[in-house]
Scaffold this motif. Structure first.
Motif, PDB file in Angstrom:
ATOM      1  N   GLU A 184       3.628  87.333  23.480  1.00  0.00           N
ATOM      2  CA  GLU A 184       3.225  86.977  25.164  1.00  0.00           C
ATOM      3  C   GLU A 184       2.966  85.442  24.963  1.00  0.00           C
ATOM      4  N   ALA A 185       2.327  84.857  23.983  1.00  0.00           N
ATOM      5  CA  ALA A 185       2.323  83.490  24.114  1.00  0.00           C
ATOM      6  C   ALA A 185       3.338  82.710  23.483  1.00  0.00           C
ATOM      7  N   ALA A 186       4.276  83.191  22.766  1.00  0.00           N
ATOM      8  CA  ALA A 186       5.549  82.691  22.017  1.00  0.00           C
ATOM      9  C   ALA A 186       6.355  81.913  23.117  1.00  0.00           C
ATOM     10  N   ALA A 187       6.846  80.917  22.839  1.00  0.00           N
ATOM     11  CA  ALA A 187       7.894  80.204  23.570  1.00  0.00           C
ATOM     12  C   ALA A 187       9.404  80.995  23.631  1.00  0.00           C
ATOM     13  N   ARG A 188       9.658  81.837  22.129  1.00  0.00           N
ATOM     14  CA  ARG A 188      10.792  82.248  22.083  1.00  0.00           C
ATOM     15  C   ARG A 188      10.600  83.378  20.969  1.00  0.00           C
ATOM     16  N   ILE A 189      11.338  84.123  21.163  1.00  0.00           N
ATOM     17  CA  ILE A 189      11.532  85.440  20.205  1.00  0.00           C
ATOM     18  C   ILE A 189      12.760  85.756  19.718  1.00  0.00           C
ATOM     19  N   ARG A 199      14.381  97.417  19.307  1.00  0.00           N
ATOM     20  CA  ARG A 199      12.883  97.889  18.712  1.00  0.00           C
ATOM     21  C   ARG A 199      11.694  97.123  19.428  1.00  0.00           C
ATOM     22  N   VAL A 200      12.084  95.948  19.528  1.00  0.00           N
ATOM     23  CA  VAL A 200      11.077  94.963  20.138  1.00  0.00           C
ATOM     24  C   VAL A 200      10.815  95.564  21.604  1.00  0.00           C
ATOM     25  N   LEU A 201      11.967  95.726  22.405  1.00  0.00           N
ATOM     26  CA  LEU A 201      11.522  95.985  23.878  1.00  0.00           C
ATOM     27  C   LEU A 201      10.967  97.531  23.800  1.00  0.00           C
ATOM     28  N   ASP A 206       5.751  97.300  28.161  1.00  0.00           N
ATOM     29  CA  ASP A 206       4.823  96.895  29.211  1.00  0.00           C
ATOM     30  C   ASP A 206       4.344  95.057  29.271  1.00  0.00           C
ATOM     31  N   LEU A 207       5.128  94.611  28.125  1.00  0.00           N
ATOM     32  CA  LEU A 207       4.958  93.147  27.925  1.00  0.00           C
ATOM     33  C   LEU A 207       5.623  92.346  29.034  1.00  0.00           C
ATOM     34  N   PRO A 208       4.994  91.703  29.877  1.00  0.00           N
ATOM     35  CA  PRO A 208       5.700  90.686  30.829  1.00  0.00           C
ATOM     36  C   PRO A 208       6.552  89.650  30.354  1.00  0.00           C
ATOM     37  N   GLY A 209       7.708  89.592  30.890  1.00  0.00           N
ATOM     38  CA  GLY A 209       8.680  88.619  30.539  1.00  0.00           C
ATOM     39  C   GLY A 209       9.349  88.659  29.178  1.00  0.00           C
ATOM     40  N   LEU A 210       9.030  89.696  28.566  1.00  0.00           N
ATOM     41  CA  LEU A 210       9.599  89.793  27.043  1.00  0.00           C
ATOM     42  C   LEU A 210      11.101  89.694  26.839  1.00  0.00           C
ATOM     43  N   ALA A 211      11.748  90.450  27.646  1.00  0.00           N
ATOM     44  CA  ALA A 211      13.133  90.426  27.504  1.00  0.00           C
ATOM     45  C   ALA A 211      13.806  88.996  27.871  1.00  0.00           C
ATOM     46  N   GLU A 212      13.219  88.345  28.734  1.00  0.00           N
ATOM     47  CA  GLU A 212      13.777  86.648  28.857  1.00  0.00           C
ATOM     48  C   GLU A 212      13.587  86.082  27.692  1.00  0.00           C
ATOM     49  N   LYS A 213      12.616  86.261  26.881  1.00  0.00           N
ATOM     50  CA  LYS A 213      12.139  85.349  25.799  1.00  0.00           C
ATOM     51  C   LYS A 213      13.314  85.684  24.533  1.00  0.00           C
ATOM     52  N   LEU A 214      13.785  86.849  24.634  1.00  0.00           N
ATOM     53  CA  LEU A 214      14.493  87.223  23.238  1.00  0.00           C
ATOM     54  C   LEU A 214      15.737  86.630  23.172  1.00  0.00           C
ATOM     55  N   GLU A 215      16.229  86.125  22.094  1.00  0.00           N
ATOM     56  CA  GLU A 215      17.519  85.287  21.753  1.00  0.00           C
ATOM     57  C   GLU A 215      18.049  85.805  20.506  1.00  0.00           C
ATOM     58  N   ALA A 533      17.322  75.470  18.672  1.00  0.00           N
ATOM     59  CA  ALA A 533      16.315  76.305  19.678  1.00  0.00           C
ATOM     60  C   ALA A 533      14.988  75.998  19.539  1.00  0.00           C
ATOM     61  N   LEU A 534      14.715  75.477  18.178  1.00  0.00           N
ATOM     62  CA  LEU A 534      13.184  75.247  17.938  1.00  0.00           C
ATOM     63  C   LEU A 534      12.972  73.722  18.746  1.00  0.00           C
ATOM     64  N   SER A 535      14.020  72.826  18.817  1.00  0.00           N
ATOM     65  CA  SER A 535      14.004  71.386  19.390  1.00  0.00           C
ATOM     66  C   SER A 535      13.779  71.589  20.800  1.00  0.00           C
ATOM     67  N   GLU A 536      14.247  72.811  21.414  1.00  0.00           N
ATOM     68  CA  GLU A 536      13.898  72.781  22.824  1.00  0.00           C
ATOM     69  C   GLU A 536      12.954  73.595  23.301  1.00  0.00           C
ATOM     70  N   LEU A 537      11.886  73.977  22.324  1.00  0.00           N
ATOM     71  CA  LEU A 537      10.458  74.749  22.655  1.00  0.00           C
ATOM     72  C   LEU A 537       9.782  73.801  23.645  1.00  0.00           C
TER      73      LEU A 537
END
Length: 537
Positions: A184-189, A199-201, A206-215, A533-537
């Motif tokens: 939940e606190a991560a900027a990206r997964i 598997r993650v999903l 029920d974790l809000p916004g999870l799908a949008e963080k997946l890359e 990706a890390l440079s954009e966090l």
């Protein structure tokens, strides 16, 4: 400035291999990487420019500092933890008296581990102006990154690997809660393809916004390490392997299997095998050079299995298929690379097959991985043997086993790293990965492709995605041969048919396999995507 958190070593497979390969590729790109991990031989890795050991009292010892032959550099930071290392699956780790599955550890031990790592990472971040953190695994390093971020540290990304999810998060609500909080606190997964995304999903519905963080971040392979070797050059390549092995510490010594008989109980067999297990597992066998020297590398058909020797990896299915494979391909041999509790069980099964001891063969199938914690029967073997009996073919199977199974035709190498595997993979014709569990991204599959060794794998999860990806580079019948179905009732028979067919191809697809990997899976491209990706966090 990038900091990568990895709670374990750099040698070995899985997330260890991923970390080692990505860090080397980043350094090759000119990046400076601060790596927090438990590697106890950092000097063995040519991309490590400096290494530091952090004591519990706050003192820091500089282990070494040196020039490296790369545009960038890796600085390795190792927190001293004491005797206990939380792991996902029971194993031996050099430097730790107790490598304990984390689900078996009390809260106090987990908290002590987290606090120790947080203190070190906060110091690394502060002293080195770290701007982003990448944490391997859903737990526990993700929790370390979360706590560092909460204390004012940089944003972080997480890459979950299958072992943490399957053996910790799904089995213990403590780690499910920890992983959910860290995600939940991560900027990206980052996820390795569709299987890990699923598997993650499914694990955190029920974790809000999870799908949008997946890359997606694909797996890679070092195509400069793994390459092609033609048959005429194989003996010379194995000679180079022998040079690499020279002076290395060794594990299993040559030992004959004790005489066994069908009257044995499960405890009797465990007792008979116990003396054979008195060795350091994460080392090559003592007599490996002699065993490899007895192989006709120019003429023989070479099958390869690489992986942890546990039931979940499916080695038992390949062993049960050997009588049919060896009957059809009289010059075939199998090389088994890896360590784990199944080794001695498989040696006992091979001994029973060689003797034609049908009752003992069936008993071993029923007892399954008797040396593993929570051992289960080998269901695929039981079903295969029952079908042979129903068709009146059981005695013929045992006769074929007596004719074909010989110790020199199944070579256990012990534990090998990339230093050795780079020489062994291209000298083999077909690799078989009959895993019984879904794997998000089997790296050995890509290494086989890069070496021109045709891989066969269970057609599900990440293995299916890898097979589908390479299918366009080979003939349709070759792509079909690579697929092993998941049905346990058909598994052994299918391995026998498809491994035999794959050997008959005689390497005609080697260049096409390598060309595909070079174009799509080199670690250099993976590292570039990660850095961006890390440079954009």
């Amino acid at each position: 400035m990038i900091c990568i958190l990895h709670g374990y070593l750099l040698d070995g497979s899985g997330s260890n291999l991923w970390t080692r390969a990505v860090v080397r590729a980043l350094v090759r790109r000119g990046e400076t990487v601060h790596l927090v991990c438990q590697e106890n031989r950092p000097e063995d890795h040519d991309f490590v420019a400096a290494a530091y050991l952090y004591e519990p009292d706050g003192t820091v010892a500089r282990l070494f500092e040196r020039e490296v032959a790369y545009p960038g550099r890796c600085v390795l930071h190792r927190p001293r933890l004491g005797d206990t290392l939380p792991v996902y699956v029971a194993d031996r780790y050099e430097g730790f008296a107790r490598a304990v599955p984390m689900v078996n550890l009390p809260d106090s031990a987990i908290e002590a581990y987290l606090a120790r790592n947080v203190a070190v990472v906060e110091r690394v971040v502060r002293d080195n102006a770290v701007t982003s953190i990448h944490a391997n695994h859903a737990v526990l390093m993700s929790v370390v990154a979360e706590r560092v971020r909460a204390a004012g540290g940089p944003p972080y990304a997480v890459m979950p690997h299958g072992s943490a999810i399957e053996y910790a998060v799904k089995r213990d609500p403590r780690f499910h809660r920890m992983a959910a909080g860290a995600f939940e606190a991560a900027a990206r997964i980052f996820v390795i393809g569709g299987e890990m995304r699923r598997r993650v999903l499914e694990t955190f519905p029920d974790l809000p916004g999870l799908a949008e963080k997946l890359e997606d971040l694909p797996l890679g392979v070092d195509t400069g390490t793994f390459g092609l070797v033609d048959r005429a050059g194989r003996a010379a390549e194995i000679a180079r392997l022998a040079e690499v092995l020279k002076d290395q510490p060794r594990g299993r010594a040559a030992a004959a299997m004790a005489d066994l008989d069908a009257s044995l109980t499960r405890d009797d067999l465990r007792h008979a095998l116990a003396p054979l297990r008195n060795y350091e597992e994460k080392r090559p066998d003592d007599d490996l050079e002699a065993k490899l020297g007895a192989v006709d590398w120019a003429q023989g058909d070479l099958l390869l299995f690489v992986g942890r020797l546990i039931a979940a990896k499916g080695l038992q299915s390949l062993v049960a298929a050997l009588p049919a494979i060896f009957e059809a391909r009289p010059q075939a041999r199998l090389l088994v690379v890896g360590h784990g509790p199944l080794r001695e069980v498989m040696e006992a099964l091979l001994w029973a097959l060689q003797q034609g001891a049908g009752d003992l063969v069936r008993k071993i199938a029923q007892w399954g991985s008797l040396l593993e914690e929570g051992a289960q029967p080998f269901e695929d073997l039981r079903l295969f043997f029952d079908e042979l009996t129903a068709q009146g073919e059981w005695d013929a199977y045992l006769d074929a086993a007596k004719r074909t199974i010989r110790p020199e035709r199944v070579i256990f190498t012990g534990y090998l790293t990339h230093r050795e595997l780079r020489h062994l993979f291209p000298c083999c014709d077909v690799a078989v990965f009959p895993s019984a569990v879904a794997e998000a991204g089997p790296l050995v599959f890509l290494e086989a492709l890069a070496s021109g060794c045709l891989p066969l794998g269970t057609y599900f999860a990440g293995m299916a995605a890898s097979i589908d990806a390479v299918a366009g580079a080979v003939a349709p019948e070759v792509a079909e041969t690579m697929k092993l179905m998941t049905d346990p009732a058909a598994k052994v028979a299918e391995i026998a048919v498809k491994a035999t067919a794959a050997l008959a191809l005689d390497g005609t697809q080697r260049q096409a396999l390598r060309d595909h990997v070079v174009a799509h899976h080199d670690w250099t491209g993976v590292a570039a995507r990660l850095a961006a990706a890390l440079s954009e966090l």
